[in-house]
Design a protein around this motif. Structure first.
Motif, PDB file in Angstrom:
ATOM      1  N   HIS A 190      13.107  -5.728  45.203  1.00  0.00           N
ATOM      2  CA  HIS A 190      12.433  -4.529  45.714  1.00  0.00           C
ATOM      3  C   HIS A 190      13.101  -3.297  45.112  1.00  0.00           C
ATOM      4  O   HIS A 190      14.259  -3.008  45.396  1.00  0.00           O
ATOM      5  N   LEU A 191      12.371  -2.575  44.277  1.00  0.00           N
ATOM      6  CA  LEU A 191      12.844  -1.333  43.674  1.00  0.00           C
ATOM      7  C   LEU A 191      12.316  -0.168  44.493  1.00  0.00           C
ATOM      8  O   LEU A 191      11.106  -0.058  44.725  1.00  0.00           O
ATOM      9  N   VAL A 192      13.230   0.704  44.923  1.00  0.00           N
ATOM     10  CA  VAL A 192      12.859   1.890  45.701  1.00  0.00           C
ATOM     11  C   VAL A 192      13.253   3.130  44.911  1.00  0.00           C
ATOM     12  O   VAL A 192      14.432   3.320  44.586  1.00  0.00           O
ATOM     13  N   MET A 193      12.281   3.978  44.631  1.00  0.00           N
ATOM     14  CA  MET A 193      12.529   5.209  43.896  1.00  0.00           C
ATOM     15  C   MET A 193      12.426   6.387  44.859  1.00  0.00           C
ATOM     16  O   MET A 193      11.392   6.586  45.510  1.00  0.00           O
ATOM     17  N   ILE A 194      13.507   7.153  44.988  1.00  0.00           N
ATOM     18  CA  ILE A 194      13.472   8.353  45.821  1.00  0.00           C
ATOM     19  C   ILE A 194      12.976   9.504  44.954  1.00  0.00           C
ATOM     20  O   ILE A 194      13.694  10.024  44.104  1.00  0.00           O
ATOM     21  N   ARG A 197       2.907  18.167  42.526  1.00  0.00           N
ATOM     22  CA  ARG A 197       2.300  19.285  41.808  1.00  0.00           C
ATOM     23  C   ARG A 197       3.383  20.013  41.029  1.00  0.00           C
ATOM     24  O   ARG A 197       4.550  20.014  41.437  1.00  0.00           O
ATOM     25  N   GLY A 198       3.037  20.640  39.940  1.00  0.00           N
ATOM     26  CA  GLY A 198       4.011  21.467  39.234  1.00  0.00           C
ATOM     27  C   GLY A 198       4.485  22.601  40.120  1.00  0.00           C
ATOM     28  O   GLY A 198       3.681  23.279  40.763  1.00  0.00           O
ATOM     29  N   MET A 199       5.802  22.789  40.193  1.00  0.00           N
ATOM     30  CA  MET A 199       6.392  23.786  41.081  1.00  0.00           C
ATOM     31  C   MET A 199       6.907  24.985  40.288  1.00  0.00           C
ATOM     32  O   MET A 199       7.318  24.843  39.138  1.00  0.00           O
ATOM     33  N   PRO A 200       6.929  26.170  40.902  1.00  0.00           N
ATOM     34  CA  PRO A 200       7.380  27.371  40.194  1.00  0.00           C
ATOM     35  C   PRO A 200       8.884  27.588  40.257  1.00  0.00           C
ATOM     36  O   PRO A 200       9.601  26.949  41.026  1.00  0.00           O
ATOM     37  N   LYS A 201       9.339  28.500  39.424  1.00  0.00           N
ATOM     38  CA  LYS A 201      10.693  29.059  39.456  1.00  0.00           C
ATOM     39  C   LYS A 201      11.782  27.984  39.355  1.00  0.00           C
ATOM     40  O   LYS A 201      11.723  27.122  38.482  1.00  0.00           O
ATOM     41  N   ALA A 202      12.770  28.029  40.258  1.00  0.00           N
ATOM     42  CA  ALA A 202      13.910  27.126  40.144  1.00  0.00           C
ATOM     43  C   ALA A 202      13.542  25.672  40.376  1.00  0.00           C
ATOM     44  O   ALA A 202      14.321  24.777  40.041  1.00  0.00           O
ATOM     45  N   MET A 203      12.356  25.412  40.931  1.00  0.00           N
ATOM     46  CA  MET A 203      11.941  24.041  41.219  1.00  0.00           C
ATOM     47  C   MET A 203      11.187  23.381  40.071  1.00  0.00           C
ATOM     48  O   MET A 203      10.867  22.196  40.149  1.00  0.00           O
ATOM     49  N   THR A 204      10.891  24.116  39.007  1.00  0.00           N
ATOM     50  CA  THR A 204      10.019  23.592  37.960  1.00  0.00           C
ATOM     51  C   THR A 204      10.574  22.323  37.330  1.00  0.00           C
ATOM     52  O   THR A 204       9.898  21.284  37.280  1.00  0.00           O
ATOM     53  N   ALA A 205      11.792  22.377  36.830  1.00  0.00           N
ATOM     54  CA  ALA A 205      12.374  21.205  36.171  1.00  0.00           C
ATOM     55  C   ALA A 205      12.616  20.085  37.177  1.00  0.00           C
ATOM     56  O   ALA A 205      12.362  18.909  36.885  1.00  0.00           O
ATOM     57  N   TYR A 206      13.099  20.430  38.367  1.00  0.00           N
ATOM     58  CA  TYR A 206      13.363  19.415  39.396  1.00  0.00           C
ATOM     59  C   TYR A 206      12.091  18.645  39.735  1.00  0.00           C
ATOM     60  O   TYR A 206      12.085  17.408  39.762  1.00  0.00           O
ATOM     61  N   ALA A 207      10.998  19.371  39.999  1.00  0.00           N
ATOM     62  CA  ALA A 207       9.739  18.707  40.359  1.00  0.00           C
ATOM     63  C   ALA A 207       9.238  17.829  39.218  1.00  0.00           C
ATOM     64  O   ALA A 207       8.707  16.735  39.452  1.00  0.00           O
ATOM     65  N   ALA A 208       9.424  18.293  37.990  1.00  0.00           N
ATOM     66  CA  ALA A 208       8.986  17.493  36.845  1.00  0.00           C
ATOM     67  C   ALA A 208       9.763  16.184  36.749  1.00  0.00           C
ATOM     68  O   ALA A 208       9.195  15.123  36.446  1.00  0.00           O
ATOM     69  N   THR A 209      11.067  16.226  37.031  1.00  0.00           N
ATOM     70  CA  THR A 209      11.848  14.979  36.980  1.00  0.00           C
ATOM     71  C   THR A 209      11.406  14.022  38.074  1.00  0.00           C
ATOM     72  O   THR A 209      11.349  12.802  37.864  1.00  0.00           O
ATOM     73  N   LYS A 210      11.078  14.552  39.255  1.00  0.00           N
ATOM     74  CA  LYS A 210      10.668  13.692  40.357  1.00  0.00           C
ATOM     75  C   LYS A 210       9.277  13.106  40.121  1.00  0.00           C
ATOM     76  O   LYS A 210       8.983  11.979  40.552  1.00  0.00           O
ATOM     77  N   ALA A 211       8.418  13.852  39.430  1.00  0.00           N
ATOM     78  CA  ALA A 211       7.133  13.285  39.024  1.00  0.00           C
ATOM     79  C   ALA A 211       7.354  12.183  37.991  1.00  0.00           C
ATOM     80  O   ALA A 211       6.688  11.136  38.011  1.00  0.00           O
ATOM     81  N   GLY A 212       8.319  12.402  37.103  1.00  0.00           N
ATOM     82  CA  GLY A 212       8.615  11.396  36.087  1.00  0.00           C
ATOM     83  C   GLY A 212       9.073  10.078  36.674  1.00  0.00           C
ATOM     84  O   GLY A 212       8.620   9.002  36.259  1.00  0.00           O
ATOM     85  N   VAL A 213       9.979  10.123  37.666  1.00  0.00           N
ATOM     86  CA  VAL A 213      10.458   8.861  38.233  1.00  0.00           C
ATOM     87  C   VAL A 213       9.361   8.163  39.024  1.00  0.00           C
ATOM     88  O   VAL A 213       9.294   6.928  39.066  1.00  0.00           O
ATOM     89  N   ALA A 214       8.470   8.954  39.647  1.00  0.00           N
ATOM     90  CA  ALA A 214       7.346   8.339  40.349  1.00  0.00           C
ATOM     91  C   ALA A 214       6.452   7.583  39.373  1.00  0.00           C
ATOM     92  O   ALA A 214       5.946   6.491  39.680  1.00  0.00           O
ATOM     93  N   LEU A 262       7.478   6.275  36.470  1.00  0.00           N
ATOM     94  CA  LEU A 262       8.201   5.063  36.077  1.00  0.00           C
ATOM     95  C   LEU A 262       7.884   3.927  37.038  1.00  0.00           C
ATOM     96  O   LEU A 262       7.586   2.797  36.628  1.00  0.00           O
ATOM     97  N   ALA A 263       7.956   4.238  38.323  1.00  0.00           N
ATOM     98  CA  ALA A 263       7.700   3.215  39.335  1.00  0.00           C
ATOM     99  C   ALA A 263       6.260   2.732  39.289  1.00  0.00           C
ATOM    100  O   ALA A 263       5.987   1.529  39.402  1.00  0.00           O
ATOM    101  N   GLU A 264       5.325   3.661  39.121  1.00  0.00           N
ATOM    102  CA  GLU A 264       3.920   3.259  39.088  1.00  0.00           C
ATOM    103  C   GLU A 264       3.619   2.399  37.862  1.00  0.00           C
ATOM    104  O   GLU A 264       2.840   1.446  37.939  1.00  0.00           O
TER     105      GLU A 264
END
Length: 261
Positions: A145-149, A156-173, A175-177
């Protein structure tokens, strides 16, 4: 009539387990009967956590190892060492929770490429290394069982300081899919993506107060652990209010998304 042989407890490997959500996941999974393989950079905190868990649950097995997920060779070495340690007891690594990550970032083009690069390296490349190492183990034992946090911000793409963070979290999602798609006909492989909303932790802000959109560490982690043990495929947690918020984020006009975050 002979009594049934007790089913061995499951073994869960958690990265980034020395504090925050990772440490609380370890506490709650131990309370639910899971043995643990815990790794993080700060070994003194891991040792303290192991002592705390064993004091509350002396029947559990808790193994700890140092790991910086940005050291990709070390990721494979540590995962294999956990595998071999539990195999010596006739056990397998049943579950891997890819949890280690960082939350720093800055608006793109403002001179802080270093912060966004570090976020991308740890949250995506580090997660890729962890996923590769976990799947190496699972493919060899034909199941796991692989669990990705991930994060609600991945919706959704996020603005300002969250832009890169949100993109990485979309990327890992994704990977799992991709893995779930590949292994769709093999039910012995289970893939979960957990999308936490705002939960108080060391990474977010441990001094914040719980509120409608900000769950306490314990409440937020309980929702995560519930989803993990139920092997949910994809879920936003806590369910209220983050299930409807995540649904709105996916379709809201950009102007509204900007105001929401």
């Amino acid at each position: 009539m002979t009594a049934a042989t007790p089913r061995p407890s499951q073994t869960t490997l958690i990265t980034g387990a020395s504090s925050g959500l990772g440490a609380e996941m370890a506490r709650q999974l131990a309370a639910r009967g899971h043995d643990l393989a815990l790794c993080a950079r700060r070994t003194e905190r891991l040792e303290e956590l192991r002592t705390e868990i064993l004091a509350a649950h002396p029947e559990r097995k808790v193994s700890v190892r140092a790991l910086d997920v940005d050291d990709h060779d070390a990721v494979f070495e540590v995962f294999r060492a956990f595998r071999d340690e539990f195999a010596a007891d006739g056990r397998a690594i049943d579950r891997v929770v890819v949890n280690a990550g960082i939350g720093k970032g800055a608006p793109l083009g403002t001179g802080r490429f270093d912060a966004n690069r570090d976020t991308a390296m740890t949250n995506f490349i580090g997660a890729l290394a962890q996923t590769e190492a976990a799947m190496e183990i699972f493919r060899a034992q034909d199941g796991g069982h692989l669990v990705m946090i991930s994060s609600v911000s991945a919706k959704r793409g996020m603005p300002k300081a969250m832009t890169a963070y949100a993109a990485t979290k979309a990327g890992v999602a994704h990977l799992a899919e991709g893995l779930r798609t590949e292994l769709h006909s093999k039910p012995q492989y289970r893939i979960s993506v957990i999308h936490p909303g705002f939960i108080i932790s060391e990474m977010s802000d441990p001094n914040r107060k719980p509120g409608l959109l900000m769950a306490s560490t314990e409440r937020g982690t309980t929702a995560i652990v519930d989803a993990i043990v139920k092997e949910k495929k994809s879920v936003s947690v806590p369910g209220w209010p983050w299930t409807p918020v995540a649904a709105v984020l996916k379709v809201a006009p950009l102007g509204l998304v900007r105001k929401m975050v």
